[in-house]
Design a protein around this motif. Structure first.
Motif, PDB file in Angstrom:
ATOM      1  N   MET A   1       0.749  -1.397  -0.336  1.00  0.00           N
ATOM      2  CA  MET A   1       0.050  -0.144  -0.091  1.00  0.00           C
ATOM      3  C   MET A   1       1.085   0.934  -0.205  1.00  0.00           C
ATOM      4  O   MET A   1       1.858   1.133   0.451  1.00  0.00           O
ATOM      5  CB  MET A   1      -1.750   0.053   1.242  1.00  0.00           C
ATOM      6  N   THR A   2       0.489   2.188  -0.166  1.00  0.00           N
ATOM      7  CA  THR A   2       1.175   3.169  -0.798  1.00  0.00           C
ATOM      8  C   THR A   2      -0.191   4.564  -0.172  1.00  0.00           C
ATOM      9  O   THR A   2      -1.197   4.632  -0.058  1.00  0.00           O
ATOM     10  CB  THR A   2       1.615   3.766  -2.249  1.00  0.00           C
ATOM     11  N   LEU A   3       1.101   5.399   0.255  1.00  0.00           N
ATOM     12  CA  LEU A   3       0.749   6.822   1.169  1.00  0.00           C
ATOM     13  C   LEU A   3       0.956   8.110  -0.073  1.00  0.00           C
ATOM     14  O   LEU A   3       2.085   7.818  -0.239  1.00  0.00           O
ATOM     15  CB  LEU A   3       0.856   7.551   2.324  1.00  0.00           C
ATOM     16  N   LYS A   4      -0.112   8.863  -0.563  1.00  0.00           N
ATOM     17  CA  LYS A   4       0.691   9.537  -1.137  1.00  0.00           C
ATOM     18  C   LYS A   4       0.720  11.523  -0.564  1.00  0.00           C
ATOM     19  O   LYS A   4      -1.144  11.530   0.066  1.00  0.00           O
ATOM     20  CB  LYS A   4      -0.537  10.082  -2.673  1.00  0.00           C
ATOM     21  N   ILE A   5       1.567  12.430  -0.149  1.00  0.00           N
ATOM     22  CA  ILE A   5       1.183  13.715   0.456  1.00  0.00           C
ATOM     23  C   ILE A   5       1.584  14.412  -0.734  1.00  0.00           C
ATOM     24  O   ILE A   5       2.178  14.332  -1.382  1.00  0.00           O
ATOM     25  CB  ILE A   5       2.223  13.521   1.586  1.00  0.00           C
ATOM     26  N   ALA A   6       1.065  15.346  -1.009  1.00  0.00           N
ATOM     27  CA  ALA A   6       0.668  16.752  -1.791  1.00  0.00           C
ATOM     28  C   ALA A   6       1.555  17.684  -0.873  1.00  0.00           C
ATOM     29  O   ALA A   6       0.901  18.043  -0.227  1.00  0.00           O
ATOM     30  CB  ALA A   6      -0.338  16.943  -2.693  1.00  0.00           C
ATOM     31  N   THR A   7       1.988  18.805  -1.441  1.00  0.00           N
ATOM     32  CA  THR A   7       1.796  19.883  -0.687  1.00  0.00           C
ATOM     33  C   THR A   7       2.039  21.122  -1.461  1.00  0.00           C
ATOM     34  O   THR A   7       2.569  20.887  -3.010  1.00  0.00           O
ATOM     35  CB  THR A   7       3.852  20.041  -0.107  1.00  0.00           C
ATOM     36  N   TRP A   8       1.573  22.302  -1.290  1.00  0.00           N
ATOM     37  CA  TRP A   8       0.956  23.347  -2.116  1.00  0.00           C
ATOM     38  C   TRP A   8       1.103  24.994  -1.783  1.00  0.00           C
ATOM     39  O   TRP A   8      -0.043  24.170  -1.026  1.00  0.00           O
ATOM     40  CB  TRP A   8      -0.066  22.668  -3.419  1.00  0.00           C
ATOM     41  N   ASN A   9       1.365  26.130  -2.348  1.00  0.00           N
ATOM     42  CA  ASN A   9       1.571  26.820  -2.075  1.00  0.00           C
ATOM     43  C   ASN A   9       0.617  27.725  -2.918  1.00  0.00           C
ATOM     44  O   ASN A   9       0.329  27.774  -3.861  1.00  0.00           O
ATOM     45  CB  ASN A   9       2.997  27.523  -2.060  1.00  0.00           C
ATOM     46  N   ILE A  10      -0.709  27.849  -2.621  1.00  0.00           N
ATOM     47  CA  ILE A  10      -2.221  27.939  -2.658  1.00  0.00           C
ATOM     48  C   ILE A  10      -2.210  29.390  -3.910  1.00  0.00           C
ATOM     49  O   ILE A  10      -2.995  29.561  -3.738  1.00  0.00           O
ATOM     50  CB  ILE A  10      -3.329  26.933  -2.474  1.00  0.00           C
ATOM     51  N   ASN A  11      -1.453  30.523  -2.525  1.00  0.00           N
ATOM     52  CA  ASN A  11      -1.771  31.552  -2.607  1.00  0.00           C
ATOM     53  C   ASN A  11      -3.690  32.038  -3.310  1.00  0.00           C
ATOM     54  O   ASN A  11      -3.520  32.766  -3.487  1.00  0.00           O
ATOM     55  CB  ASN A  11      -1.000  32.206  -4.495  1.00  0.00           C
ATOM     56  N   SER A  12      -3.870  31.764  -1.565  1.00  0.00           N
ATOM     57  CA  SER A  12      -5.243  31.497  -0.907  1.00  0.00           C
ATOM     58  C   SER A  12      -6.054  30.877  -1.480  1.00  0.00           C
ATOM     59  O   SER A  12      -6.381  30.916  -2.244  1.00  0.00           O
ATOM     60  CB  SER A  12      -6.144  33.111  -1.542  1.00  0.00           C
ATOM     61  N   VAL A  13      -6.087  29.958  -0.334  1.00  0.00           N
ATOM     62  CA  VAL A  13      -7.661  29.116  -0.346  1.00  0.00           C
ATOM     63  C   VAL A  13      -8.930  29.154  -1.238  1.00  0.00           C
ATOM     64  O   VAL A  13      -9.541  28.859  -1.363  1.00  0.00           O
ATOM     65  CB  VAL A  13      -7.690  28.242   0.686  1.00  0.00           C
ATOM     66  N   ARG A  14      -9.293  30.079  -0.512  1.00  0.00           N
ATOM     67  CA  ARG A  14     -10.453  30.454  -1.164  1.00  0.00           C
ATOM     68  C   ARG A  14     -11.445  31.479  -2.130  1.00  0.00           C
ATOM     69  O   ARG A  14     -11.694  30.672  -2.707  1.00  0.00           O
ATOM     70  CB  ARG A  14     -11.451  31.803   0.171  1.00  0.00           C
ATOM     71  N   LEU A  15      -9.747  31.864  -3.177  1.00  0.00           N
ATOM     72  CA  LEU A  15      -9.644  32.027  -4.078  1.00  0.00           C
ATOM     73  C   LEU A  15      -9.680  31.083  -5.195  1.00  0.00           C
ATOM     74  O   LEU A  15      -9.997  31.345  -6.024  1.00  0.00           O
ATOM     75  CB  LEU A  15      -8.726  33.156  -4.459  1.00  0.00           C
TER      76      LEU A  15
END
Length: 270
Positions: A1-15
């Motif tokens: 089984m694998t684990l996928k972890i993503a990282t992201w600077n979204i620069n405003s989550v609501r926008l």
């Protein structure tokens, strides 16, 4: 089984919540770590996040600035939010996965200060703040993972491209904040003191170029391709044997209303 972890600077989550939903639908990460959410906790779009399939959410928000969050398909325990440099900036959150393929894995999600434009701490308080933040990261015992058996991940926008081929031209950017010799040395010292493994470079060594950020200022970001690797995935030595794949989702920079950063997806078999 694998684990996928993503990282992201979204620069405003609501926008950009619809952009987040598009990414999640296409790539189905188990855990998504966001930075620069720019949203107070009480205004966070939790209903939208849960519609994406994330029942477990940990947030550390701030009005208009900074902000970090972790979305997970698995339970979260031991949630911790650390303040750095005597400020109340929302730049760190840590969680431990309670179940699933990554049960017991500790995740630190960071948003290191950008540092302003002038790489001189004597005249630029923002740059001094950045260096002080790195000092505290290096001194924090929780980030000293080298000698232990704990399975730990550190992800986030660290706002430094430490290696020569983490930028489009190391020579031309040597006096530009995010790639100055001082910042490069300090981030390397943080990683070495903690015993961290740079997963992205372990799987894709230099001299291959790796970028996760392209400036909004470029008239045609793709044609110019003047990128920098500001987003990182570090692993404790105990977890390093589990690394399988890292994907930088370059095409997300060209989506509608994009962030200037793109998602990085790390696949592990813990």
């Amino acid at each position: 089984m694998t684990l996928k972890i993503a990282t992201w600077n979204i620069n405003s989550v609501r926008l950009r919540i619809e952009t987040v939903a598009r990414f999640v639908a296409q790539h189905q990460p188990d855990v998504l770590c966001l930075q620069e959410t720019k949203c107070m906790d009480g205004q966070f779009p939790l209903a939208d996040v849960r519609r994406m399939g994330f029942e477990h959410v940990a947030i550390h928000g701030q009005k208009g600035y900074h902000g970090v969050a972790v979305f997970s398909r698995h339970g979260l325990v031991d949630i911790d939010r650390r303040a750095f440099c005597g400020k109340n900036d929302a730049r760190h959150i840590a969680v431990t996965l309670a179940d699933g393929p990554g049960a017991g894995v500790r995740i630190h999600n960071f948003y290191v200060p950008a540092g302003g434009d002038e790489p001189d701490p004597a005249v630029n308080e923002k740059f001094a703040h950045k260096l002080g933040f790195l000092d505290e990261m290096q001194a924090w015992d929780a980030l000293r993972v080298g000698a232990g058996t704990a399975k730990t991940v550190l992800v986030g926008d660290l706002n430094i491209a430490p290696l020569e081929h983490d930028v489009w031209s190391s020579k031309q950017l040597t006096k530009v904040v995010s790639h100055t010799p001082l910042e490069r040395r300090r981030l390397t010292e943080v990683a070495n003191a903690g015993g961290w493994v740079d997963m992205m470079r372990a799987l894709t060594p230099e001299p291959q170029k790796l970028y996760t950020w392209w400036s909004y200022r470029a008239a045609d970001w793709a044609a110019a391709d003047r990128g920098r690797r500001l987003d990182h995935v570090w692993l404790s030595p105990a977890l390093a044997p589990a690394m399988r794949q890292v994907e930088i989702l370059r095409e997300a920079r060209g989506w509608d209303r994009p962030s200037d950063h793109v998602p990085v997806i790390a696949t592990l078999s813990p």
